[in-house]
Design a protein around this motif. Sequence first.
Motif, short mmCIF file in Angstrom:
data_model
loop_
_atom_site.label_atom_id
_atom_site.label_comp_id
_atom_site.label_asym_id
_atom_site.label_seq_id
_atom_site.Cartn_x
_atom_site.Cartn_y
_atom_site.Cartn_z
N HIS A 117 9.15 20.23 35.54
CA HIS A 117 8.87 19.06 34.69
C HIS A 117 7.84 18.15 35.36
O HIS A 117 6.88 17.71 34.73
CB HIS A 117 10.19 18.33 34.41
N GLU A 118 8.04 17.91 36.66
CA GLU A 118 7.11 17.03 37.38
C GLU A 118 5.72 17.65 37.48
O GLU A 118 4.71 16.96 37.37
CB GLU A 118 7.65 16.69 38.77
N HIS A 121 3.73 16.91 34.50
CA HIS A 121 3.02 15.62 34.53
C HIS A 121 1.70 15.74 35.27
O HIS A 121 0.70 15.16 34.87
CB HIS A 121 3.89 14.55 35.21
N ASP A 127 6.11 12.37 29.01
CA ASP A 127 7.55 12.39 28.79
C ASP A 127 7.86 12.20 27.32
O ASP A 127 7.04 11.72 26.55
CB ASP A 127 8.22 11.25 29.58
N TYR A 129 10.94 10.54 26.15
CA TYR A 129 12.22 9.84 26.22
C TYR A 129 12.58 9.17 24.90
O TYR A 129 13.74 8.95 24.62
CB TYR A 129 12.20 8.79 27.34
ZN LIG Z 1 8.97 13.02 33.33
#
Ligand SMILES: [Zn+2]
Length: 170
Positions: A117-118, A121, A127, A129
Amino acid sequence: MVESDGTGHNAWPYTTVPVNIVGWAVKNRATLQWTDNSVDIYTGILDGGGAPQCAPDCGRFFHQDGDYSRCPGGAARHYDQSLWLTKGFQGGDWGQRVGQEYFTSALGQENIHIYLHEVGHTFGLDDFYDWTPTGQCCFLMKAGSADRITEFDQWMFRDFWRHLKSRYGL
Ligand SMILES: [Zn+2]
């Protein structure tokens, strides 16, 4: 990101993205329980929060113009990304900052999903969220909803590349 079905998509120029470890950063050399110094070891270089880091003179974040003339090993020893393991850290953070306990316990897994996931980025993905794209439920960049790179993650990356490729004359 190295799935074979992505090769050549929209002039993507790579068939693989090799990863080379070019440096280790620690407060104290003794933390590294080996004597081999063939990979650069940086000791005692601390960021504002007291975390050890490799020489900023060698880091892409600090030299986005690509000038590594002040890096002790020159451009060949520069680093593009860093993995920052933090004791007791929950989840992830910008770059690849993940909990030490999580990361080391997951080394045997094929998909270290918080790390993946990182990395997403780092490749420009956002993201999710507060919203979910129509028709999607589960993908890596929606934290906690998938434990591996999904087809939807791949398409987001292709879309990001579609907007960036002109910078590289492609
Ligand atoms: Zn994230």
